[in-house]
Each structure stands twice: as structure tokens, then as C-alpha cells.
Design a protein around this motif. Structure first.
Motif, PDB file in Angstrom:
ATOM      1  N   LYS A  83       0.817  -1.213   0.000  1.00 45.38           N
ATOM      2  CA  LYS A  83       0.000   0.000   0.000  1.00 45.38           C
ATOM      3  C   LYS A  83       0.849   1.260   0.000  1.00 45.38           C
ATOM      4  O   LYS A  83       0.455   2.272  -0.563  1.00 45.38           O
ATOM      5  CB  LYS A  83      -0.935   0.005   1.212  1.00 45.38           C
ATOM      6  CG  LYS A  83      -2.115  -0.904   1.040  1.00 45.38           C
ATOM      7  CD  LYS A  83      -3.056  -0.764   2.209  1.00 45.38           C
ATOM      8  CE  LYS A  83      -4.237  -1.699   2.064  1.00 45.38           C
ATOM      9  NZ  LYS A  83      -5.100  -1.654   3.236  1.00 45.38           N
ATOM     10  N   ALA A  84       2.010   1.212   0.647  1.00 39.59           N
ATOM     11  CA  ALA A  84       2.893   2.382   0.695  1.00 39.59           C
ATOM     12  C   ALA A  84       3.408   2.753  -0.691  1.00 39.59           C
ATOM     13  O   ALA A  84       3.784   3.899  -0.925  1.00 39.59           O
ATOM     14  CB  ALA A  84       4.064   2.118   1.635  1.00 39.59           C
ATOM     15  N   ALA A  85       3.412   1.812  -1.615  1.00 44.25           N
ATOM     16  CA  ALA A  85       3.900   2.071  -2.971  1.00 44.25           C
ATOM     17  C   ALA A  85       2.824   2.635  -3.895  1.00 44.25           C
ATOM     18  O   ALA A  85       3.121   2.975  -5.037  1.00 44.25           O
ATOM     19  CB  ALA A  85       4.462   0.780  -3.561  1.00 44.25           C
ATOM     20  N   THR A  86       1.595   2.773  -3.410  1.00 39.18           N
ATOM     21  CA  THR A  86       0.515   3.283  -4.258  1.00 39.18           C
ATOM     22  C   THR A  86       0.611   4.800  -4.425  1.00 39.18           C
ATOM     23  O   THR A  86       1.164   5.492  -3.566  1.00 39.18           O
ATOM     24  CB  THR A  86      -0.866   2.930  -3.673  1.00 39.18           C
ATOM     25  OG1 THR A  86      -1.014   3.585  -2.409  1.00 39.18           O
ATOM     26  CG2 THR A  86      -1.035   1.422  -3.521  1.00 39.18           C
ATOM     27  N   PRO A  87       0.075   5.334  -5.516  1.00 34.91           N
ATOM     28  CA  PRO A  87       0.103   6.786  -5.727  1.00 34.91           C
ATOM     29  C   PRO A  87      -0.606   7.570  -4.615  1.00 34.91           C
ATOM     30  O   PRO A  87      -0.157   8.661  -4.250  1.00 34.91           O
ATOM     31  CB  PRO A  87      -0.622   6.968  -7.063  1.00 34.91           C
ATOM     32  CG  PRO A  87      -0.465   5.666  -7.766  1.00 34.91           C
ATOM     33  CD  PRO A  87      -0.452   4.634  -6.678  1.00 34.91           C
ATOM     34  N   ASP A  88      -1.692   7.031  -4.062  1.00 38.88           N
ATOM     35  CA  ASP A  88      -2.397   7.718  -2.971  1.00 38.88           C
ATOM     36  C   ASP A  88      -1.514   7.864  -1.733  1.00 38.88           C
ATOM     37  O   ASP A  88      -1.499   8.908  -1.093  1.00 38.88           O
ATOM     38  CB  ASP A  88      -3.680   6.984  -2.598  1.00 38.88           C
ATOM     39  CG  ASP A  88      -4.770   7.142  -3.635  1.00 38.88           C
ATOM     40  OD1 ASP A  88      -4.721   8.126  -4.409  1.00 38.88           O
ATOM     41  OD2 ASP A  88      -5.668   6.286  -3.673  1.00 38.88           O
ATOM     42  N   ALA A  89      -0.776   6.808  -1.381  1.00 42.60           N
ATOM     43  CA  ALA A  89       0.104   6.868  -0.214  1.00 42.60           C
ATOM     44  C   ALA A  89       1.251   7.843  -0.457  1.00 42.60           C
ATOM     45  O   ALA A  89       1.633   8.605   0.435  1.00 42.60           O
ATOM     46  CB  ALA A  89       0.649   5.479   0.118  1.00 42.60           C
ATOM     47  N   LEU A  90       1.797   7.848  -1.661  1.00 38.96           N
ATOM     48  CA  LEU A  90       2.880   8.776  -2.012  1.00 38.96           C
ATOM     49  C   LEU A  90       2.401  10.224  -1.904  1.00 38.96           C
ATOM     50  O   LEU A  90       3.088  11.079  -1.348  1.00 38.96           O
ATOM     51  CB  LEU A  90       3.382   8.479  -3.430  1.00 38.96           C
ATOM     52  CG  LEU A  90       4.540   9.330  -3.925  1.00 38.96           C
ATOM     53  CD1 LEU A  90       5.781   9.078  -3.085  1.00 38.96           C
ATOM     54  CD2 LEU A  90       4.814   9.038  -5.386  1.00 38.96           C
ATOM     55  N   ARG A  91       1.202  10.486  -2.399  1.00 47.85           N
ATOM     56  CA  ARG A  91       0.631  11.831  -2.311  1.00 47.85           C
ATOM     57  C   ARG A  91       0.384  12.214  -0.849  1.00 47.85           C
ATOM     58  O   ARG A  91       0.645  13.331  -0.434  1.00 47.85           O
ATOM     59  CB  ARG A  91      -0.665  11.885  -3.119  1.00 47.85           C
ATOM     60  CG  ARG A  91      -1.284  13.236  -3.221  1.00 47.85           C
ATOM     61  CD  ARG A  91      -2.488  13.308  -4.169  1.00 47.85           C
ATOM     62  NE  ARG A  91      -3.383  12.156  -4.163  1.00 47.85           N
ATOM     63  CZ  ARG A  91      -3.401  11.200  -5.107  1.00 47.85           C
ATOM     64  NH1 ARG A  91      -2.564  11.248  -6.121  1.00 47.85           N
ATOM     65  NH2 ARG A  91      -4.261  10.213  -5.035  1.00 47.85           N
ATOM     66  N   HIS A  92      -0.079  11.260  -0.040  1.00 53.45           N
ATOM     67  CA  HIS A  92      -0.355  11.519   1.375  1.00 53.45           C
ATOM     68  C   HIS A  92       0.907  11.921   2.135  1.00 53.45           C
ATOM     69  O   HIS A  92       0.878  12.803   2.986  1.00 53.45           O
ATOM     70  CB  HIS A  92      -0.987  10.281   2.016  1.00 53.45           C
ATOM     71  CG  HIS A  92      -1.257  10.427   3.468  1.00 53.45           C
ATOM     72  ND1 HIS A  92      -2.312  11.168   3.952  1.00 53.45           N
ATOM     73  CD2 HIS A  92      -0.608   9.949   4.546  1.00 53.45           C
ATOM     74  CE1 HIS A  92      -2.296  11.128   5.269  1.00 53.45           C
ATOM     75  NE2 HIS A  92      -1.276  10.394   5.655  1.00 53.45           N
ATOM     76  N   ARG A  93       2.019  11.279   1.824  1.00 52.34           N
ATOM     77  CA  ARG A  93       3.264  11.596   2.534  1.00 52.34           C
ATOM     78  C   ARG A  93       4.094  12.646   1.806  1.00 52.34           C
ATOM     79  O   ARG A  93       5.283  12.810   2.078  1.00 52.34           O
ATOM     80  CB  ARG A  93       4.067  10.345   2.832  1.00 52.34           C
ATOM     81  CG  ARG A  93       4.534   9.558   1.660  1.00 52.34           C
ATOM     82  CD  ARG A  93       5.363   8.352   2.102  1.00 52.34           C
ATOM     83  NE  ARG A  93       5.839   7.641   0.951  1.00 52.34           N
ATOM     84  CZ  ARG A  93       5.233   6.607   0.389  1.00 52.34           C
ATOM     85  NH1 ARG A  93       4.137   6.139   0.923  1.00 52.34           N
ATOM     86  NH2 ARG A  93       5.739   6.037  -0.677  1.00 52.34           N
ATOM     87  N   ARG A  94       3.483  13.359   0.898  1.00 57.38           N
ATOM     88  CA  ARG A  94       4.093  14.491   0.183  1.00 57.38           C
ATOM     89  C   ARG A  94       5.385  14.107  -0.533  1.00 57.38           C
ATOM     90  O   ARG A  94       6.423  14.737  -0.360  1.00 57.38           O
ATOM     91  CB  ARG A  94       4.311  15.650   1.134  1.00 57.38           C
ATOM     92  CG  ARG A  94       3.017  16.162   1.710  1.00 57.38           C
ATOM     93  CD  ARG A  94       3.236  17.359   2.591  1.00 57.38           C
ATOM     94  NE  ARG A  94       1.971  17.793   3.122  1.00 57.38           N
ATOM     95  CZ  ARG A  94       1.631  17.677   4.400  1.00 57.38           C
ATOM     96  NH1 ARG A  94       2.466  17.151   5.258  1.00 57.38           N
ATOM     97  NH2 ARG A  94       0.462  18.081   4.802  1.00 57.38           N
ATOM     98  N   ASN A  95       5.318  13.029  -1.302  1.00 59.59           N
ATOM     99  CA  ASN A  95       6.424  12.528  -2.126  1.00 59.59           C
ATOM    100  C   ASN A  95       7.631  12.032  -1.338  1.00 59.59           C
ATOM    101  O   ASN A  95       8.728  11.934  -1.884  1.00 59.59           O
ATOM    102  CB  ASN A  95       6.854  13.568  -3.159  1.00 59.59           C
ATOM    103  CG  ASN A  95       5.755  13.859  -4.150  1.00 59.59           C
ATOM    104  OD1 ASN A  95       4.968  12.969  -4.473  1.00 59.59           O
ATOM    105  ND2 ASN A  95       5.683  15.081  -4.614  1.00 59.59           N
ATOM    106  N   ALA A  96       7.449  11.711  -0.073  1.00 58.68           N
ATOM    107  CA  ALA A  96       8.547  11.132   0.704  1.00 58.68           C
ATOM    108  C   ALA A  96       8.825   9.719   0.193  1.00 58.68           C
ATOM    109  O   ALA A  96       7.921   8.992  -0.198  1.00 58.68           O
ATOM    110  CB  ALA A  96       8.189  11.092   2.184  1.00 58.68           C
ATOM    111  N   VAL A  97      10.087   9.344   0.200  1.00 56.49           N
ATOM    112  CA  VAL A  97      10.525   8.048  -0.308  1.00 56.49           C
ATOM    113  C   VAL A  97      10.538   7.036   0.829  1.00 56.49           C
ATOM    114  O   VAL A  97      10.990   7.331   1.941  1.00 56.49           O
ATOM    115  CB  VAL A  97      11.939   8.167  -0.924  1.00 56.49           C
ATOM    116  CG1 VAL A  97      12.429   6.829  -1.425  1.00 56.49           C
ATOM    117  CG2 VAL A  97      11.942   9.193  -2.036  1.00 56.49           C
TER     118      VAL A  97
END
Length: 115
Positions: A83-97
């Protein structure tokens, strides 16, 4: 909208392939289970907190926490990483890797004190 023929027919006319019994020794079935529902099995899982370490684009570190329902720690960890690799999760964490080299923590869910 259901398009399956199993949902279209009334329960009385559906083929009964399983039964629900209150007690196996009690005798007759309490209620028939018909159609596609009869093949379902109830999974007993529990909630887990999974904390994934991340690094923001400016170098700051942080975490993203997921609550996952799973049968085991490993299964909860795998699902949270997926789930952390999904676009929604990436957007939620403000593009944090995601930093998978660090330890991903998995803890059993506990009821919050305010609850």
C-alpha cells in the motif's frame, strides 16, 4: 449491480451447498446457505500497526503508519509495503521516499486511551 445468475434467483430455488448449524450435535440445520455465499469462509484476522520509515525530498525523515488487518505480522508488513507504494500513499506523505533498509515496525493494534 449484480449480473451473476446466482444472485438473480430466489434463495428458495437456489442450490443449497452448505448449512449453518448452531451445534453439530443439535440436529437439523438452522439456516441454509445458498449460492456463492456457501463457498465463503470467515477469516479470523487482527489489526496491526505497521510503521514504514520515509525520507522527505528535503532530507528530513519521518514515518507513515498503516493499520492492516492480517493473520500474521509478516502478512501485515507485506500489505503495508504494498500500500505504501501506491500513488495515494505517495501523495499523502508528500512525495517522501520509503526507506526499506530501515526496520519496518509491526505491532499489534491496541485500543487508544481516549477510546
Amino acid at each position: 449491480m449484480y449480473t451473476s445468475a446466482a444472485f438473480a434467483q430466489p434463495v428458495e430455488s437456489a442450490e443449497t451447498s452448505g448449512t449453518l448449524r448452531a451445534d453439530p450435535a443439535a440436529g437439523p440445520a438452522v439456516s441454509p446457505v445458498a449460492g456463492p455465499v456457501s463457498s465463503w469462509s470467515r477469516r479470523i484476522s487482527s489489526p496491526w500497526y505497521v510503521t514504514v520509515p520515509v525520507v522527505l525530498p528535503d532530507g528530513r525523515t519521518g514515518t507513515q503508519t498503516f493499520v492492516e488487518w492480517a493473520d500474521s505480522r509478516g502478512q501485515a508488513r507485506e500489505e503495508a509495503i504494498r500500500k505504501a507504494a501506491t500513488p495515494d500513499a505517495l501523495r499523502h506523505r508528500r512525495n517522501a521516499v520509503i526507506v526499506l533498509a530501515d526496520q519496518v515496525t509491526v505491532e499489534p493494534w491496541r485500543r487508544p486511551a481516549w477510546w
